[in-house]
Design a protein around this motif. Structure first.
Motif, PDB file in Angstrom:
ATOM      1  N   GLY A 158     -26.727  21.332  11.567  1.00  0.00           N
ATOM      2  CA  GLY A 158     -27.000  20.610  10.422  1.00  0.00           C
ATOM      3  C   GLY A 158     -26.722  19.154  10.737  1.00  0.00           C
ATOM      4  O   GLY A 158     -26.267  18.334   9.681  1.00  0.00           O
ATOM      5  N   ARG A 159     -26.571  18.597  11.879  1.00  0.00           N
ATOM      6  CA  ARG A 159     -25.993  17.425  12.059  1.00  0.00           C
ATOM      7  C   ARG A 159     -24.591  16.989  11.598  1.00  0.00           C
ATOM      8  O   ARG A 159     -24.268  15.814  11.145  1.00  0.00           O
ATOM      9  N   ARG A 160     -23.849  18.136  11.653  1.00  0.00           N
ATOM     10  CA  ARG A 160     -22.365  17.646  11.028  1.00  0.00           C
ATOM     11  C   ARG A 160     -21.492  17.611  12.156  1.00  0.00           C
ATOM     12  O   ARG A 160     -20.400  17.286  11.824  1.00  0.00           O
ATOM     13  N   ALA A 161     -21.782  18.180  13.480  1.00  0.00           N
ATOM     14  CA  ALA A 161     -20.788  17.959  14.410  1.00  0.00           C
ATOM     15  C   ALA A 161     -20.698  16.560  14.956  1.00  0.00           C
ATOM     16  O   ALA A 161     -21.719  15.656  14.838  1.00  0.00           O
ATOM     17  N   GLN A 162     -19.430  16.241  15.479  1.00  0.00           N
ATOM     18  CA  GLN A 162     -19.334  15.078  15.896  1.00  0.00           C
ATOM     19  C   GLN A 162     -19.551  14.974  17.750  1.00  0.00           C
ATOM     20  O   GLN A 162     -19.118  15.847  18.302  1.00  0.00           O
ATOM     21  N   VAL A 163     -20.362  14.217  18.013  1.00  0.00           N
ATOM     22  CA  VAL A 163     -20.816  13.959  19.541  1.00  0.00           C
ATOM     23  C   VAL A 163     -19.652  13.142  20.285  1.00  0.00           C
ATOM     24  O   VAL A 163     -19.927  11.990  20.014  1.00  0.00           O
ATOM     25  N   VAL A 164     -19.104  13.664  21.468  1.00  0.00           N
ATOM     26  CA  VAL A 164     -18.119  12.773  21.986  1.00  0.00           C
ATOM     27  C   VAL A 164     -18.518  12.772  23.519  1.00  0.00           C
ATOM     28  O   VAL A 164     -18.653  13.593  24.032  1.00  0.00           O
ATOM     29  N   ILE A 165     -18.578  11.453  23.945  1.00  0.00           N
ATOM     30  CA  ILE A 165     -18.853  11.255  25.300  1.00  0.00           C
ATOM     31  C   ILE A 165     -18.057   9.874  25.855  1.00  0.00           C
ATOM     32  O   ILE A 165     -17.689   9.146  25.004  1.00  0.00           O
ATOM     33  N   SER A 166     -17.873  10.101  27.100  1.00  0.00           N
ATOM     34  CA  SER A 166     -17.181   8.703  27.565  1.00  0.00           C
ATOM     35  C   SER A 166     -18.027   7.390  27.420  1.00  0.00           C
ATOM     36  O   SER A 166     -19.429   7.398  27.371  1.00  0.00           O
ATOM     37  N   GLU A 167     -17.438   6.251  27.373  1.00  0.00           N
ATOM     38  CA  GLU A 167     -18.168   5.145  27.120  1.00  0.00           C
ATOM     39  C   GLU A 167     -19.227   4.633  28.400  1.00  0.00           C
ATOM     40  O   GLU A 167     -20.298   4.398  28.098  1.00  0.00           O
TER      41      GLU A 167
ATOM     42  N   ARG B  38     -12.339   6.912  26.435  1.00  0.00           N
ATOM     43  CA  ARG B  38     -11.976   6.281  27.910  1.00  0.00           C
ATOM     44  C   ARG B  38     -10.947   7.096  28.403  1.00  0.00           C
ATOM     45  O   ARG B  38     -10.711   6.907  29.478  1.00  0.00           O
ATOM     46  N   GLY B  39     -10.334   7.925  27.721  1.00  0.00           N
ATOM     47  CA  GLY B  39      -9.001   8.584  28.284  1.00  0.00           C
ATOM     48  C   GLY B  39      -8.127   8.279  27.426  1.00  0.00           C
ATOM     49  O   GLY B  39      -7.823   7.132  27.259  1.00  0.00           O
ATOM     50  N   GLY B  40      -7.082   9.144  27.219  1.00  0.00           N
ATOM     51  CA  GLY B  40      -5.740   8.723  26.289  1.00  0.00           C
ATOM     52  C   GLY B  40      -6.175   9.373  24.910  1.00  0.00           C
ATOM     53  O   GLY B  40      -5.079   9.114  24.127  1.00  0.00           O
ATOM     54  N   GLU B  41      -7.250   9.582  24.413  1.00  0.00           N
ATOM     55  CA  GLU B  41      -7.672   9.874  23.024  1.00  0.00           C
ATOM     56  C   GLU B  41      -7.220  11.524  22.646  1.00  0.00           C
ATOM     57  O   GLU B  41      -7.145  12.285  23.726  1.00  0.00           O
ATOM     58  N   THR B  42      -6.725  11.494  21.473  1.00  0.00           N
ATOM     59  CA  THR B  42      -6.273  12.972  21.000  1.00  0.00           C
ATOM     60  C   THR B  42      -7.186  13.201  19.922  1.00  0.00           C
ATOM     61  O   THR B  42      -7.342  12.535  18.870  1.00  0.00           O
TER      62      THR B  42
ATOM     63  N   SER C 225      -6.761  16.666  24.145  1.00  0.00           N
ATOM     64  CA  SER C 225      -6.853  15.475  24.928  1.00  0.00           C
ATOM     65  C   SER C 225      -7.615  15.031  25.709  1.00  0.00           C
ATOM     66  O   SER C 225      -8.021  16.017  26.559  1.00  0.00           O
ATOM     67  N   ALA C 226      -8.354  13.837  25.884  1.00  0.00           N
ATOM     68  CA  ALA C 226      -9.377  13.282  26.953  1.00  0.00           C
ATOM     69  C   ALA C 226      -8.680  12.509  28.032  1.00  0.00           C
ATOM     70  O   ALA C 226      -7.883  11.893  27.707  1.00  0.00           O
ATOM     71  N   HIS C 227      -8.987  12.951  29.124  1.00  0.00           N
ATOM     72  CA  HIS C 227      -8.406  12.338  30.358  1.00  0.00           C
ATOM     73  C   HIS C 227      -9.611  11.756  31.037  1.00  0.00           C
ATOM     74  O   HIS C 227     -10.539  12.592  31.407  1.00  0.00           O
ATOM     75  N   ALA C 228      -9.585  10.380  31.367  1.00  0.00           N
ATOM     76  CA  ALA C 228     -10.464   9.880  32.497  1.00  0.00           C
ATOM     77  C   ALA C 228     -10.423  10.477  33.892  1.00  0.00           C
ATOM     78  O   ALA C 228      -9.261  10.501  34.519  1.00  0.00           O
ATOM     79  N   ILE C 229     -11.600  11.048  34.331  1.00  0.00           N
ATOM     80  CA  ILE C 229     -11.672  11.535  35.883  1.00  0.00           C
ATOM     81  C   ILE C 229     -12.727  11.057  36.409  1.00  0.00           C
ATOM     82  O   ILE C 229     -13.501  11.967  36.931  1.00  0.00           O
ATOM     83  N   PRO C 230     -12.905   9.854  36.628  1.00  0.00           N
ATOM     84  CA  PRO C 230     -14.211   9.302  37.150  1.00  0.00           C
ATOM     85  C   PRO C 230     -14.447   9.776  38.693  1.00  0.00           C
ATOM     86  O   PRO C 230     -13.269  10.279  39.247  1.00  0.00           O
ATOM     87  N   GLY C 231     -15.399   9.542  39.238  1.00  0.00           N
ATOM     88  CA  GLY C 231     -15.884  10.144  40.346  1.00  0.00           C
ATOM     89  C   GLY C 231     -17.134  10.625  40.497  1.00  0.00           C
ATOM     90  O   GLY C 231     -18.286  10.151  41.225  1.00  0.00           O
ATOM     91  N   HIS C 232     -17.619  11.701  40.053  1.00  0.00           N
ATOM     92  CA  HIS C 232     -18.512  12.528  39.805  1.00  0.00           C
ATOM     93  C   HIS C 232     -19.686  11.718  39.266  1.00  0.00           C
ATOM     94  O   HIS C 232     -20.755  11.306  39.840  1.00  0.00           O
ATOM     95  N   THR C 233     -19.109  11.275  38.173  1.00  0.00           N
ATOM     96  CA  THR C 233     -19.833  10.180  37.521  1.00  0.00           C
ATOM     97  C   THR C 233     -18.764   9.012  37.033  1.00  0.00           C
ATOM     98  O   THR C 233     -17.702   9.362  37.110  1.00  0.00           O
TER      99      THR C 233
ATOM    100  N   SER D  28     -16.977  10.665  33.857  1.00  0.00           N
ATOM    101  CA  SER D  28     -16.467  11.870  33.690  1.00  0.00           C
ATOM    102  C   SER D  28     -15.217  12.017  32.829  1.00  0.00           C
ATOM    103  O   SER D  28     -14.064  11.188  33.169  1.00  0.00           O
ATOM    104  N   VAL D  29     -14.643  12.832  32.315  1.00  0.00           N
ATOM    105  CA  VAL D  29     -13.674  13.185  31.180  1.00  0.00           C
ATOM    106  C   VAL D  29     -13.502  14.665  31.281  1.00  0.00           C
ATOM    107  O   VAL D  29     -14.310  15.630  31.391  1.00  0.00           O
ATOM    108  N   ALA D  30     -12.048  14.978  31.490  1.00  0.00           N
ATOM    109  CA  ALA D  30     -11.519  16.235  31.325  1.00  0.00           C
ATOM    110  C   ALA D  30     -11.034  16.171  29.737  1.00  0.00           C
ATOM    111  O   ALA D  30     -10.419  15.331  29.183  1.00  0.00           O
ATOM    112  N   TYR D  31     -11.239  17.491  29.380  1.00  0.00           N
ATOM    113  CA  TYR D  31     -10.680  17.925  27.947  1.00  0.00           C
ATOM    114  C   TYR D  31      -9.677  19.022  28.091  1.00  0.00           C
ATOM    115  O   TYR D  31     -10.000  19.972  28.600  1.00  0.00           O
ATOM    116  N   VAL D  32      -8.362  18.643  27.356  1.00  0.00           N
ATOM    117  CA  VAL D  32      -7.426  19.588  27.637  1.00  0.00           C
ATOM    118  C   VAL D  32      -6.983  19.957  26.254  1.00  0.00           C
ATOM    119  O   VAL D  32      -6.696  19.244  25.332  1.00  0.00           O
ATOM    120  N   VAL D  33      -6.934  21.395  26.098  1.00  0.00           N
ATOM    121  CA  VAL D  33      -6.137  22.013  24.822  1.00  0.00           C
ATOM    122  C   VAL D  33      -4.900  21.956  24.838  1.00  0.00           C
ATOM    123  O   VAL D  33      -4.189  22.462  25.643  1.00  0.00           O
TER     124      VAL D  33
END
Length: 310
Positions: free
Chosen positions: A80-89, A141-145, A155-163, A166-171
């Protein structure tokens, strides 16, 4: 509170696409497959779990490749267009524009693959596999919660290389780590690890191994061991360390072969691996380098760029 993680597997061509449902008070889905994945794969899988796709509030994208962002717009619509879409800059342009995917091909792989129809094929594939162009709601960009309700944070961690983005998300608190395609081991269906920036890829693997230290690691595809056996959809702590160290060992071997080939000077030949035939031979790579997404050429181009810039 501990939250459950449920893999949501979508087929596409030669690949299994892995997305993940984080069963938090504000539920999240990590990666979205291609255009058809949300309606045909995710919605029925969630229904079988007693969950509703309409209730998803976060769409977390590990990177911008077509098989990870292609379903984002369709999934957002189903919420319903309610979700927040998150991606790296850095990878956001690939969510905003189908053409960016075509350009990504033309900038690198088209230099090595001789196919006069390639641009038309890439354009058609992007049109079919990407459900819609869209502006992300949040850039990381990495460092966000991110708060997923209750006391659940990611938590978001910047893990560039593949692109580049690229971001890792950690519960947080349970160290469940979603890395998309940032841990390649021996690659997926093509049998060769794919990354754009070798130096960043190596640094990100070391960060994941030494700093993030996953208790459970979730990969974006069935990446393979040296025996071509696919890893499972969820890796425990020991398997995660094995996959991370294995990825580092393979990168070192590819880097050594690339350095020797570049020092000798690249030569165009009639080999399918040209101008990197020596690397394929030394690395024992016998797969088809022309099959999309052609990780062999993407990766070796990265070493060539590093070499040319000293």
């Amino acid at each position: 509170m501990a939250v459950d993680i449920h893999p949501l597997v979508s087929p596409w061509g030669r690949f299994g696409l892995y997305s993940f449902f984080i069963d938090a008070p504000e539920p999240a889905i990590v990666d979205t497959g291609v255009a058809s994945s949300p309606a045909e794969g995710m919605a029925p899988a969630l229904e079988a779990l007693g969950r509703r796709i309409e209730d998803v509030r976060w769409i977390l994208l590990t990177h911008g490749h077509i098989d990870h962002v292609g379903g984002a717009h369709a999934l957002w619509e189903l919420t319903g267009r309610r979700a927040q879409v998150v991606i790296s800059e850095a990878d956001a342009p690939l969510l905003r524009s189908r053409r960016a995917h075509v350009q990504n091909y033309l900038d690198v792989r088209a230099r090595y693959l001789s196919d006069p129809e390639a641009e038309a094929k890439q354009t058609a594939m992007a049109a079919g596999a990407i459900s819609g162009e869209m502006e992300p709601h949040m850039l990381v960009r990495g460092g966000e919660t991110l708060s997923l309700g209750g006391d659940v944070t990611v938590s978001a961690h910047a893990i560039p290389g593949h692109t580049a983005g690229s971001v890792a998300y950690v519960v947080d608190g349970q160290d469940d780590v979603f890395v998309g395609d940032a841990v390649q081991v021996h690659g997926a269906a093509n049998g060769f690890p794919g990354y754009e920036d070798p130096r960043a890829y190596r640094a990100s693997l070391e960060r994941l191994r030494d700093v993030v230290r996953p208790r459970r690691l979730y990969l974006g595809h069935p990446y393979r061991t040296a025996d071509a056996v696919p890893y499972g959809v969820e890796l425990d702590r020991n398997q995660a360390q094995q996959a991370l160290q294995g990825s580092l060992d393979i990168e070192a071997r590819v880097a050594g072969a690339a350095a020797r080939a570049l020092a000798e000077g690249l030569r165009q030949t009639d080999s399918a691996y040209s101008p990197f035939a020596r690397v394929a031979e030394e690395a024992g790579y016998t797969g088809d380098p022309t099959l999309e997404p052609s990780p062999f050429f993407t990766t070796l181009h990265g070493y060539k760029e590093l070499h040319s810039h000293g």
